[in-house]
Design a protein around this motif. Sequence first.
Motif, PDB file in Angstrom:
ATOM      1  N   HIS A   1       0.838  -1.203   0.000  1.00 34.94           N
ATOM      2  CA  HIS A   1       0.000   0.000   0.000  1.00 34.94           C
ATOM      3  C   HIS A   1       0.874   1.255   0.000  1.00 34.94           C
ATOM      4  CE1 HIS A   1      -4.304  -0.549   0.078  1.00 34.94           C
ATOM      5  NE2 HIS A   1      -4.169  -1.637   0.801  1.00 34.94           N
ATOM      6  N   ARG A   2       1.965   1.240   0.749  1.00 30.28           N
ATOM      7  CA  ARG A   2       2.854   2.411   0.785  1.00 30.28           C
ATOM      8  C   ARG A   2       3.516   2.626  -0.575  1.00 30.28           C
ATOM      9  NH1 ARG A   2       7.108   2.950   3.576  1.00 30.28           N
ATOM     10  NH2 ARG A   2       7.568   0.804   4.173  1.00 30.28           N
ATOM     11  N   ILE A   3       3.871   1.541  -1.243  1.00 38.30           N
ATOM     12  CA  ILE A   3       4.442   1.663  -2.581  1.00 38.30           C
ATOM     13  C   ILE A   3       3.419   2.272  -3.533  1.00 38.30           C
ATOM     14  CG2 ILE A   3       5.154   0.317  -4.597  1.00 38.30           C
ATOM     15  CD1 ILE A   3       6.721  -1.477  -2.747  1.00 38.30           C
ATOM     16  N   ALA A   4       2.195   1.756  -3.492  1.00 40.08           N
ATOM     17  CA  ALA A   4       1.149   2.272  -4.376  1.00 40.08           C
ATOM     18  C   ALA A   4       0.805   3.720  -4.055  1.00 40.08           C
ATOM     19  CB  ALA A   4      -0.100   1.401  -4.281  1.00 40.08           C
ATOM     20  N   GLY A   5       1.048   4.158  -2.825  1.00 48.22           N
ATOM     21  CA  GLY A   5       0.773   5.536  -2.459  1.00 48.22           C
ATOM     22  C   GLY A   5       1.858   6.511  -2.891  1.00 48.22           C
ATOM     23  N   ASP A   6       3.055   5.998  -3.225  1.00 51.10           N
ATOM     24  CA  ASP A   6       4.191   6.879  -3.537  1.00 51.10           C
ATOM     25  C   ASP A   6       4.802   6.620  -4.905  1.00 51.10           C
ATOM     26  OD1 ASP A   6       5.181   9.068  -2.217  1.00 51.10           O
ATOM     27  OD2 ASP A   6       6.137   7.936  -0.626  1.00 51.10           O
ATOM     28  N   TRP A   7       4.262   5.663  -5.652  1.00 53.19           N
ATOM     29  CA  TRP A   7       4.977   5.253  -6.859  1.00 53.19           C
ATOM     30  C   TRP A   7       4.656   6.097  -8.089  1.00 53.19           C
ATOM     31  CZ3 TRP A   7       2.957  -0.167  -8.856  1.00 53.19           C
ATOM     32  CH2 TRP A   7       1.591  -0.110  -9.060  1.00 53.19           C
ATOM     33  N   GLN A   8       3.760   7.093  -7.971  1.00 57.76           N
ATOM     34  CA  GLN A   8       3.573   8.008  -9.090  1.00 57.76           C
ATOM     35  C   GLN A   8       4.881   8.715  -9.415  1.00 57.76           C
ATOM     36  OE1 GLN A   8       0.321   8.746 -10.801  1.00 57.76           O
ATOM     37  NE2 GLN A   8       1.973   9.298 -12.218  1.00 57.76           N
ATOM     38  N   LEU A   9       5.682   8.990  -8.385  1.00 58.90           N
ATOM     39  CA  LEU A   9       6.999   9.608  -8.569  1.00 58.90           C
ATOM     40  C   LEU A   9       7.877   8.740  -9.457  1.00 58.90           C
ATOM     41  CD1 LEU A   9       9.292  11.592  -7.811  1.00 58.90           C
ATOM     42  CD2 LEU A   9       9.642  10.223  -5.739  1.00 58.90           C
TER      43      LEU A   9
ATOM     44  N   SER B   1      -0.869  14.519  -0.547  1.00 59.87           N
ATOM     45  CA  SER B   1      -0.637  15.731  -1.330  1.00 59.87           C
ATOM     46  C   SER B   1       0.821  16.145  -1.176  1.00 59.87           C
ATOM     47  CB  SER B   1      -1.561  16.854  -0.857  1.00 59.87           C
ATOM     48  OG  SER B   1      -1.287  18.048  -1.536  1.00 59.87           O
ATOM     49  N   ALA B   2       1.579  16.084  -2.251  1.00 62.45           N
ATOM     50  CA  ALA B   2       3.010  16.388  -2.192  1.00 62.45           C
ATOM     51  C   ALA B   2       3.455  16.882  -3.557  1.00 62.45           C
ATOM     52  CB  ALA B   2       3.805  15.139  -1.790  1.00 62.45           C
ATOM     53  N   PRO B   3       4.615  17.548  -3.624  1.00 59.41           N
ATOM     54  CA  PRO B   3       5.130  17.951  -4.941  1.00 59.41           C
ATOM     55  C   PRO B   3       5.333  16.731  -5.838  1.00 59.41           C
ATOM     56  CG  PRO B   3       6.374  18.993  -3.167  1.00 59.41           C
ATOM     57  CD  PRO B   3       5.497  17.959  -2.531  1.00 59.41           C
ATOM     58  N   ARG B   4       5.048  16.922  -7.118  1.00 57.23           N
ATOM     59  CA  ARG B   4       5.260  15.851  -8.084  1.00 57.23           C
ATOM     60  C   ARG B   4       6.393  16.229  -9.023  1.00 57.23           C
ATOM     61  NH1 ARG B   4      -0.294  12.697  -9.574  1.00 57.23           N
ATOM     62  NH2 ARG B   4      -0.967  12.334  -7.422  1.00 57.23           N
TER      63      ARG B   4
ATOM     64  N   ARG C   1       9.452  36.725   0.054  1.00 55.91           N
ATOM     65  CA  ARG C   1       9.001  37.722  -0.924  1.00 55.91           C
ATOM     66  C   ARG C   1       7.550  37.493  -1.365  1.00 55.91           C
ATOM     67  NH1 ARG C   1      13.502  38.641  -5.477  1.00 55.91           N
ATOM     68  NH2 ARG C   1      11.912  40.186  -6.030  1.00 55.91           N
ATOM     69  N   GLY C   2       6.712  37.080  -0.428  1.00 49.53           N
ATOM     70  CA  GLY C   2       5.305  36.880  -0.738  1.00 49.53           C
ATOM     71  C   GLY C   2       4.984  35.579  -1.435  1.00 49.53           C
ATOM     72  N   ALA C   3       5.986  34.738  -1.665  1.00 48.56           N
ATOM     73  CA  ALA C   3       5.778  33.446  -2.326  1.00 48.56           C
ATOM     74  C   ALA C   3       6.003  32.320  -1.325  1.00 48.56           C
ATOM     75  CB  ALA C   3       6.716  33.286  -3.519  1.00 48.56           C
ATOM     76  N   THR C   4       5.380  31.176  -1.583  1.00 47.58           N
ATOM     77  CA  THR C   4       5.521  30.002  -0.717  1.00 47.58           C
ATOM     78  C   THR C   4       5.844  28.792  -1.571  1.00 47.58           C
ATOM     79  OG1 THR C   4       3.849  30.904   0.795  1.00 47.58           O
ATOM     80  CG2 THR C   4       4.417  28.583   1.043  1.00 47.58           C
ATOM     81  N   MET C   5       6.843  28.029  -1.144  1.00 49.76           N
ATOM     82  CA  MET C   5       7.249  26.828  -1.873  1.00 49.76           C
ATOM     83  C   MET C   5       7.254  25.636  -0.913  1.00 49.76           C
ATOM     84  SD  MET C   5      10.661  26.223  -4.217  1.00 49.76           S
ATOM     85  CE  MET C   5      11.797  26.120  -2.819  1.00 49.76           C
ATOM     86  N   LEU C   6       6.627  24.547  -1.344  1.00 49.68           N
ATOM     87  CA  LEU C   6       6.625  23.297  -0.578  1.00 49.68           C
ATOM     88  C   LEU C   6       7.758  22.420  -1.086  1.00 49.68           C
ATOM     89  CD1 LEU C   6       5.182  21.362   1.447  1.00 49.68           C
ATOM     90  CD2 LEU C   6       3.817  20.560  -0.489  1.00 49.68           C
ATOM     91  N   THR C   7       8.547  21.866  -0.158  1.00 49.43           N
ATOM     92  CA  THR C   7       9.683  21.021  -0.546  1.00 49.43           C
ATOM     93  C   THR C   7       9.555  19.644   0.086  1.00 49.43           C
ATOM     94  OG1 THR C   7      11.114  21.628   1.318  1.00 49.43           O
ATOM     95  CG2 THR C   7      11.139  23.081  -0.598  1.00 49.43           C
ATOM     96  N   ARG C   8       9.998  18.650  -0.659  1.00 51.84           N
ATOM     97  CA  ARG C   8      10.065  17.282  -0.133  1.00 51.84           C
ATOM     98  C   ARG C   8      11.422  16.703  -0.505  1.00 51.84           C
ATOM     99  NH1 ARG C   8       6.862  11.773  -2.011  1.00 51.84           N
ATOM    100  NH2 ARG C   8       7.310  10.559  -0.130  1.00 51.84           N
TER     101      ARG C   8
ATOM    102  N   VAL D   1       9.972  20.195  -5.495  1.00 52.04           N
ATOM    103  CA  VAL D   1       9.495  21.505  -5.050  1.00 52.04           C
ATOM    104  C   VAL D   1       8.217  21.850  -5.788  1.00 52.04           C
ATOM    105  CG1 VAL D   1      11.823  22.295  -4.499  1.00 52.04           C
ATOM    106  CG2 VAL D   1      10.858  22.794  -6.757  1.00 52.04           C
ATOM    107  N   ARG D   2       7.365  22.603  -5.116  1.00 49.66           N
ATOM    108  CA  ARG D   2       6.099  23.015  -5.719  1.00 49.66           C
ATOM    109  C   ARG D   2       5.751  24.420  -5.250  1.00 49.66           C
ATOM    110  NH1 ARG D   2       0.167  20.411  -4.327  1.00 49.66           N
ATOM    111  NH2 ARG D   2      -1.061  21.704  -5.741  1.00 49.66           N
ATOM    112  N   ASP D   3       5.442  25.290  -6.185  1.00 50.56           N
ATOM    113  CA  ASP D   3       5.019  26.648  -5.857  1.00 50.56           C
ATOM    114  C   ASP D   3       3.563  26.593  -5.395  1.00 50.56           C
ATOM    115  OD1 ASP D   3       4.317  29.273  -5.691  1.00 50.56           O
ATOM    116  OD2 ASP D   3       4.973  29.839  -7.696  1.00 50.56           O
ATOM    117  N   ILE D   4       3.320  26.857  -4.103  1.00 49.61           N
ATOM    118  CA  ILE D   4       1.966  26.779  -3.543  1.00 49.61           C
ATOM    119  C   ILE D   4       1.502  28.159  -3.063  1.00 49.61           C
ATOM    120  CG2 ILE D   4       2.125  24.349  -2.899  1.00 49.61           C
ATOM    121  CD1 ILE D   4       2.680  25.288  -0.019  1.00 49.61           C
ATOM    122  N   THR D   5       2.034  29.213  -3.698  1.00 49.14           N
ATOM    123  CA  THR D   5       1.698  30.568  -3.271  1.00 49.14           C
ATOM    124  C   THR D   5       0.196  30.808  -3.312  1.00 49.14           C
ATOM    125  OG1 THR D   5       3.820  31.348  -4.134  1.00 49.14           O
ATOM    126  CG2 THR D   5       2.127  33.010  -3.677  1.00 49.14           C
TER     127      THR D   5
END
Length: 508
Positions: A23-31, A176-179, A256-263, A280-284
Amino acid sequence: MSTLRDLAEEHTQLRPADIDHLHRIAGDWQLLSDLSFADLLLWVPVDAEGTYLCVAQVRPTTAPTAYLDDQVGRIVGGPEVAHLEVAHRQGRIWREGDPVWYGDVPARHEAIPVRLRGGDGEAGEVIAVVGRDTNLSTARTPSQLELNYLTTADDLAQMVADGTFPPPRHPGETTSAPRVGDGLVRLDANGKVTYASPNAQSAYRRLGYASHLVGEDLAGLHRRLAGDPLEGTDAGNAVLAALRGEAPPRREIDARGATMLTRALPLMPAGVPIGALVLVRDITEVRRRDRALITKDATIREIHHRVKNNLQTVAALLRLQARRVSMPEARVALEESVRRVASIALVHETLSMSSDEAVEFDGIVDRVASAATEVAATEVSVGMRRTGSFGVLPAEIATSLVMVLNELLLNAVEHGFPPAGEDGAAGPEGAPVPEVVVSAQRLRKQLRVSVADNGRGLPGEFDAERGGNLGLQIVRALVTGELRGSIELRNGAAGGTEAVLVVPLARA
């Protein structure tokens, strides 16, 4: 279609821990699928004869699929799964062989053994095989981006075979995580950037870093960019933890008013730390909407708080007026109005402490029932009991329902139990303990509520459709109008009176 767990439990002898790992593999293997430009199929052995069952499938978002049809639930054996059998029996990644055809689509087969590491950190036996099948119909000379993707995919595939990918999920983390398409940065063992995708470069520019990322110390860059020093330290430490082979939680960087999510993910093929992968994903815009929703929720809660205060003020004014009225009938009417207003105020008090337009209704019912026994005009001590659970109800249902229950409970207490010695009242020796029971049961999209007492029951001349005092008239109007439900008043099978409400929970 059956789920991964259903298929595995029905057709295999895998242990619960094995299935959890799948199940953990199926939850993360889109990467892995996106980095490989390939479909991934999760195959589990069914028997010792080389038969395999597909329990999960993911298609790449970066390339065309090799399979137009869903493969989950398919059982195959023989020459078609020879590559899976090699990976399963020998415990190694299989990449040999010529392309195969699925209709008009040529595809390249690969097979990756799946291991679950034991509690001692040792790699265990192979429990499944991931088929990595690439559509070759659009094959072309790979770009720098594609080469970096494929190199990283091979490292992650080896980690699947080692049992070190995917990493454990942190408590409270969602899927929900950066792709890959959001932005990818690859680091060497020293934490220096060796490759950054164009989307990753754009995300860092939003934070104020205009130079090219290649060659940059990413942990130090995170510390410099973040507007909050603590936030920058956490983001930088997450990169260093991944370089040490750990899997840190996701971090956000605001600047600078922007937000980035990192994994950050460690790259450890064959157990050797060779660097890290940072998505990384721009989530501003996402965070801007979140802040707007928080502000809106706070405003709504403040409105409910003020409505509750206003209702309590109205109740206090009515109570003051009741004390000055000399006519007993008028005083009783005003006191009843006080109780009705107070019951509505309870709902708004609960909503003022809730994060959405819904309330946990059981606590409200318990408070209304307790108040009914305290204020009812009767000499008899009546017990209150609730069975079942109302659960969480939307505000539009809760407000009307609390008024209905308030009226029914007061009626049951005041009219269901005459003082000892009156006609119809049981003698003191054989009399049951006076009690009112509120029962709730949720059935699909309906709420069934019963208010039953063990008192003297309805009088013979009572007209269930038209009879009753103002309180019952209010009840009928609210149930059939606001709640769009139905109500039935009847004598209980073992005596007493029972009011049964059926309220639909799905509103048109």
